[in-house]
Enzyme design. Structure first.
Site, short mmCIF file in Angstrom:
data_model
loop_
_atom_site.label_atom_id
_atom_site.label_comp_id
_atom_site.label_asym_id
_atom_site.label_seq_id
_atom_site.Cartn_x
_atom_site.Cartn_y
_atom_site.Cartn_z
N TYR A 62 0.85 -1.19 0.00
CA TYR A 62 0.00 0.00 0.00
C TYR A 62 0.88 1.24 0.00
CZ TYR A 62 -3.82 -3.13 1.21
OH TYR A 62 -4.73 -4.14 1.19
N GLU A 74 -21.42 8.05 19.35
CA GLU A 74 -22.18 8.30 18.11
C GLU A 74 -22.49 9.77 17.87
OE1 GLU A 74 -25.37 5.57 18.87
OE2 GLU A 74 -24.51 4.05 17.54
#
Ligand code: ZN
Ligand code: ZN
Length: 419
Positions: free
Chosen positions: A318, A394
């Site tokens: 990568y 969240e």
């Protein structure tokens, strides 16, 4: 009020009204995680959502990838937004009602599956952004390409996948994006905060596989053979001198680690071969090539000095995740405006990798980190990404939606500036 400002206010209002949906989507994906190249349910949910928004949708890109295009019908830039969809072979230990109980087969083993890297958040956020921007279609100028990508964590052995395969299958053509934006939720950064880094931000990664071949003999008669275990030990130590003695680490940091070493079967047999696996991380492509060369030399010449032979193989490669500097400088004010100046900071380099780097090799890209750790948590105590205890506050999801939406709107409003 001028046009972009009121458009921004409209975007914020939409983000607010979408927030509960984004949270619900994230919990649904969290409860139904799927491993790399197996994101079948996830991509169906995504494709249905994009179709309901009236977007043309391409499915089956790089196995399970989904691409939607929002065309305003007016001339303007093409902006790509990317979310990755895959989960990890990790058994969840977080005590939430929507915890994953999913299991799957990975490398022949039965494993728990968990969104331990937070890609469930990325998918839910980008679905929210698609809905938000589709709702503003009549006020946009240009096109937005929504890229839902499989296998960011790497395809299963023997398969291809991820960003590189999506690009080969044309995700950056028809239309070609002018820029690409992406985010990652990140443990250790508090919810409400955003970290970014111009230039090299995440490392290149290459897996090293070394095979040392000697000649098998009795453990009591080492002179009758060639001992690959002692040679491998020398090689491990030799490899450690590459970073500590040979590379100019004042330019960029780098890491060489050996993570597996296998050879032999019992106490009194010196085996024929030893196999080693390791990883190389760098922040500069030239250093990366140089370190590869030094690894080859170190391995081959140490083996040769002892009468053995050795082979080095690099794979699972990568590139460095490099944020385009002018684009980053141009977009950071957007992040500061929506999150608050004091909430946006330049983060450390990350020795982990991210296959977003492949898109950045083709078009200028900006990749940033959205904090998800509950404010007030001790950074050193919080479970990192990939941990079975990885936990997401969240409240960060809305900031994820707003940030991608505003980056898109701001880029559209003045695409002529350098980027
Ligand atoms: Zn990950
Ligand atoms: Zn990730």
């Amino acid at each position: 009020m001028n046009e972009p400002l009121s458009l921004g206010a409209q975007a914020d209002a939409a983000a607010k009204s979408l927030e509960h949906k984004v949270v619900a989507w994230r919990r649904d994906f969290h409860q139904h995680p799927e491993l790399s190249n197996r994101e079948v349910r996830t991509s169906n949910v995504v494709a249905d959502h994009l179709r309901k928004l009236g977007l043309p949708v391409q499915t089956g890109v790089a196995h399970t990838g989904v691409v939607g295009l929002l065309d305003s019908g007016r001339p303007g830039p093409v902006i790509a937004l990317r979310a990755d969809m895959d989960a990890l072979p990790v058994a969840e230990e977080v005590d939430v009602p929507f915890a994953s109980k999913q299991r799957a087969t990975f490398n022949g083993q039965d494993v728990g599956v968990m969104h331990a890297c937070g890609h469930d958040c990325h998918v839910a956020i980008l679905m929210g952004v698609a809905e938000l921007l589709a709702g503003l279609k009549t006020r946009l100028a240009g096109k937005v390409k929504f890229i839902f990508q499989p296998a960011e964590e790497g395809p299963p052995a023997g398969e291809e996948g991820g960003a590189a395969l999506m690009i080969r299958q044309g995700v950056l053509e028809n239309p070609k994006p002018d820029v690409i934006f992406g985010l990652h939720v990140f443990a250790g950064v508090e919810a409400g905060m955003i970290a970014y880094r111009p230039g090299p931000a995440m490392a290149s990664s290459d897996r090293i596989k070394v095979t040392v071949t000697g000649r098998q003999t009795h453990g009591a008669l080492p002179w009758r053979g060639v001992d690959p275990i002692v040679i491998s030990s020398q090689i491990v130590l030799g490899l450690q001198t590459i970073i500590s003695r040979q590379v100019d680490v004042s330019l960029e940091p780098a890491v060489v680690s050996i993570g597996a070493i296998k050879g032999g079967i019992r106490d009194n047999i010196i085996p024929d071969t030893v196999e080693m696996l390791g990883t190389v991380r760098t922040f500069n492509e030239e250093m990366r090539r140089d370190i590869h060369e030094r690894i080859r030399n170190t391995v081959e010449l140490i083996a040769k000095s002892a009468g053995a032979s050795a082979q080095v193989h690099f794979d699972n490669a990568y590139p460095v995740t490099v944020n385009d500097v002018p684009l980053t400088e141009r977009m950071v004010p957007t992040l500061k405006r929506i999150a608050g100046t004091e909430k946006v900071f330049v983060g450390q380099k990350i020795t982990g990798y991210e296959d977003f780097s492949y898109y950045q090799q083709k078009v200028p890209g900006f990749f940033y980190f959205v904090g998800i750790t509950p404010p007030g948590t001790d950074r050193r105590q919080c479970a990192p990404n990939h941990s079975p205890r990885f936990y997401v506050d969240e409240s960060a999801l809305a900031l994820g939606v707003r940030s991608l939406a505003h980056l898109t709107l701001d880029y559209m409003a003045s695409p002529a500036a350098p980027g």
